[in-house]
Design a protein around this motif. Structure first.
Motif, mmCIF file in Angstrom:
data_model
loop_
_atom_site.group_PDB
_atom_site.id
_atom_site.type_symbol
_atom_site.label_atom_id
_atom_site.label_comp_id
_atom_site.label_asym_id
_atom_site.label_seq_id
_atom_site.Cartn_x
_atom_site.Cartn_y
_atom_site.Cartn_z
ATOM 1 N N GLU A 224 65.672 42.241 50.084
ATOM 2 C CA GLU A 224 65.809 40.860 50.551
ATOM 3 C C GLU A 224 65.290 40.750 51.975
ATOM 4 O O GLU A 224 65.448 41.684 52.773
ATOM 5 C CB GLU A 224 67.277 40.426 50.473
ATOM 6 C CG GLU A 224 67.705 40.153 49.040
ATOM 7 C CD GLU A 224 69.068 39.505 48.916
ATOM 8 O OE1 GLU A 224 69.406 39.107 47.801
ATOM 9 O OE2 GLU A 224 69.802 39.399 49.931
ATOM 10 N N GLU A 225 64.670 39.602 52.270
ATOM 11 C CA GLU A 225 64.133 39.370 53.616
ATOM 12 C C GLU A 225 64.564 37.982 54.070
ATOM 13 O O GLU A 225 64.722 37.094 53.235
ATOM 14 C CB GLU A 225 62.586 39.381 53.581
ATOM 15 C CG GLU A 225 61.976 40.664 53.063
ATOM 16 C CD GLU A 225 60.496 40.493 52.689
ATOM 17 O OE1 GLU A 225 59.983 39.354 52.742
ATOM 18 O OE2 GLU A 225 59.887 41.503 52.333
ATOM 19 N N LEU A 226 64.733 37.796 55.371
ATOM 20 C CA LEU A 226 65.032 36.464 55.891
ATOM 21 C C LEU A 226 63.783 35.917 56.570
ATOM 22 O O LEU A 226 63.260 36.534 57.504
ATOM 23 C CB LEU A 226 66.191 36.508 56.895
ATOM 24 C CG LEU A 226 66.530 35.146 57.503
ATOM 25 C CD1 LEU A 226 67.168 34.224 56.469
ATOM 26 C CD2 LEU A 226 67.455 35.284 58.713
ATOM 27 N N ILE A 227 63.306 34.797 56.061
ATOM 28 C CA ILE A 227 62.188 34.134 56.743
ATOM 29 C C ILE A 227 62.805 33.078 57.648
ATOM 30 O O ILE A 227 63.396 32.105 57.157
ATOM 31 C CB ILE A 227 61.221 33.496 55.727
ATOM 32 C CG1 ILE A 227 60.702 34.572 54.759
ATOM 33 C CG2 ILE A 227 60.063 32.807 56.433
ATOM 34 C CD1 ILE A 227 59.872 34.031 53.631
ATOM 35 N N GLU A 228 62.704 33.291 58.926
ATOM 36 C CA GLU A 228 63.350 32.382 59.870
ATOM 37 C C GLU A 228 62.648 31.022 59.884
ATOM 38 O O GLU A 228 61.411 30.961 59.905
ATOM 39 C CB GLU A 228 63.326 32.985 61.271
ATOM 40 C CG GLU A 228 64.347 34.095 61.432
ATOM 41 C CD GLU A 228 64.358 34.669 62.829
ATOM 42 O OE1 GLU A 228 63.891 33.982 63.759
ATOM 43 O OE2 GLU A 228 64.826 35.811 62.971
ATOM 44 N N ALA A 229 63.436 29.975 59.833
ATOM 45 C CA ALA A 229 62.871 28.616 59.865
ATOM 46 C C ALA A 229 63.960 27.602 60.185
ATOM 47 O O ALA A 229 65.137 27.845 59.915
ATOM 48 C CB ALA A 229 62.245 28.279 58.523
ATOM 49 N N ASP A 230 63.549 26.487 60.769
ATOM 50 C CA ASP A 230 64.484 25.403 61.068
ATOM 51 C C ASP A 230 64.549 24.403 59.917
ATOM 52 O O ASP A 230 65.486 23.613 59.823
ATOM 53 C CB ASP A 230 64.032 24.673 62.338
ATOM 54 C CG ASP A 230 63.800 25.655 63.479
ATOM 55 O OD1 ASP A 230 64.788 26.113 64.057
ATOM 56 O OD2 ASP A 230 62.624 25.974 63.754
ATOM 57 N N GLY A 231 63.530 24.438 59.079
ATOM 58 C CA GLY A 231 63.500 23.509 57.951
ATOM 59 C C GLY A 231 62.990 24.186 56.694
ATOM 60 O O GLY A 231 62.115 25.050 56.760
ATOM 61 N N VAL A 232 63.571 23.812 55.538
ATOM 62 C CA VAL A 232 63.103 24.328 54.253
ATOM 63 C C VAL A 232 62.705 23.143 53.389
ATOM 64 O O VAL A 232 63.552 22.299 53.050
ATOM 65 C CB VAL A 232 64.208 25.161 53.546
ATOM 66 C CG1 VAL A 232 63.756 25.570 52.151
ATOM 67 C CG2 VAL A 232 64.568 26.388 54.368
ATOM 68 N N PHE A 233 61.432 23.061 53.087
ATOM 69 C CA PHE A 233 60.936 21.966 52.242
ATOM 70 C C PHE A 233 60.694 22.508 50.836
ATOM 71 O O PHE A 233 59.926 23.445 50.645
ATOM 72 C CB PHE A 233 59.653 21.370 52.839
ATOM 73 C CG PHE A 233 59.927 20.471 54.005
ATOM 74 C CD1 PHE A 233 60.261 21.001 55.239
ATOM 75 C CD2 PHE A 233 59.891 19.087 53.863
ATOM 76 C CE1 PHE A 233 60.552 20.172 56.324
ATOM 77 C CE2 PHE A 233 60.177 18.246 54.930
ATOM 78 C CZ PHE A 233 60.513 18.798 56.170
ATOM 79 N N VAL A 234 61.379 21.915 49.875
ATOM 80 C CA VAL A 234 61.290 22.380 48.489
ATOM 81 C C VAL A 234 60.261 21.518 47.761
ATOM 82 O O VAL A 234 60.405 20.293 47.699
ATOM 83 C CB VAL A 234 62.675 22.293 47.804
ATOM 84 C CG1 VAL A 234 62.594 22.798 46.369
ATOM 85 C CG2 VAL A 234 63.715 23.087 48.602
#
Ligand code: NDP
Length: 317
Positions: A224-234
């Motif tokens: 598992e990896e964490l992709i750092e972001a302030d927003g997640v657009f699906v």
């Protein structure tokens, strides 16, 4: 009592409204929660014929609505709760409006954005999770964004979001993208877009201050990896808006309305369907508009021989 009720106001419903109104059918058009449909959540439309410089989605829909109104289409806002197509006149129950009756029905309720269904997603809708770049991109100025999906929508959203974000990472569950070559190439040429392919979204990670990133499973390493972001657009596709039609009109296994090929006729004579609600293949604004025209013409032809109400008095007024 109406000659025709059109349910839904995307390009399909509004084109049907323009045609029926011009044919003096005074259609009632019912607008749901997203008047104008999916195109109101998109940015510039470059492939709708007649606009060589492109046109913004909301503007195109506003123009279509005005065009329908100009010829006498009537608009009401409301949520269709229930229908009864067992006999004519057909009945449509609208929240806060009661039961309406019509000689014919055109279904053009389109499709809605799909969510991933992973932990942290629904809790953060409006707090960093979005399905609409046009609506929410502005809030991510100088921030990092993840876009999930590998289709044309994901490419379009990712490209658009680079106007605001410092960096946009596209996460796709497979190595290959589903998007058309031209859209892929455009995104790949954009220096602000990075790629996290072959990674399955697992969780939207958030804290008190909003979204921190998207946890993904790297299919190659199993880690598992964490992709750092302030927003997640699906941006992973859509589901047809047909819950209210279940058991009333024939649907396919995915919930799309089944029509006789080459027409907009459903299994109920007098009930027609057009646009994305019956289209699993093309799903374009122009094909939706085209099928809206077909629905209006099919409907008009049907009503020619099947009016049950005497409209002469109404026309004299
Ligand atoms: P698509 O169905 O084309 O693509 C959906 C994407 O989401 C795929 O990459 C799919 O992966 C992925 N996906 C689906 N479910 C999940 C999940 N649970 N987890 C992770 N990923 C998932 O939908 P679009 O909305 O992109 O496009 C729909 C239609 O609209 C297409 O015909 C497209 O061409 C058109 N369109 C055209 C535009 C234009 O021309 N300007 C703009 C936008 C859309 P997988 O490939 O593995 O199934």
């Amino acid at each position: 009592m109406y000659k025709s009720i059109i349910i839904g106001t995307g390009p399909a419903g509004l084109t049907a409204a323009i045609y029926l109104a011009r044919a003096n059918m005074q259609p009632l058009v019912i607008e749901g929660l997203q008047p104008g449909g999916q195109l109101t959540t998109t940015t510039e439309i470059e492939n709708f014929p007649g606009f060589p410089e492109g046109i913004m989605g909301p503007e195109l829909m506003d123009n279509m609505r005005k065009q329908a109104e100009r010829f006498g289409a009537e608009f009401k806002s409301g949520w269709v709760e229930q229908v009864d197509f067992s006999e004519r006149p057909f009945k449509v129950k609208v929240e806060g409006m009661g039961e309406l009756e019509a000689e014919s029905i055109i279904i053009s309720t389109g499709a809605s954005a799909r969510y991933l269904g992973i932990p942290g997603e629904q809790d953060n809708v409006g707090r960093g999770v979005s399905t609409c770049a046009t609506c929410d991109g502005f809030f991510f100025r100088n921030k990092k964004i993840v876009v999930v999906g590998g289709g044309d929508s994901a490419m379009e959203e990712a490209s658009f979001l680079t106007r605001f974000a410092t960096n946009v990472t596209v996460v796709n569950r497979r190595e290959e993208l589903r998007a058309s070559k031209i859209m892929q190439d455009r995104a790949k040429d954009n220096p602000k877009i990075s790629w996290a392919l072959n990674r399955k979204p697992v969780e939207v990670v958030a804290g008190d201050m909003g979204v921190k990133g998207l946890k993904v499973l790297n299919n190659e390493t199993g880690q598992e990896e964490l992709i750092e972001a302030d927003g997640v657009f699906v941006a992973i596709g859509h589901t047809p808006n047909t819950d209210f039609l279940k058991g009333h009109v024939h649907l396919d296994g995915h919930g799309y309305v089944l029509v006789t090929p080459g027409t907009t006729e459903t299994n109920i004579p007098g009930v027609f369907a057009c646009g994305d609600v019956q289209d699993t293949r093309y799903r374009q604004a122009i094909t939706a508009a085209g099928s809206g025209c077909m629905a209006a013409m099919d409907c008009e032809k049907y009503l020619e021989g099947h009016m049950i109400h005497d409209w002469s008095e109404a026309l004299d007024k």
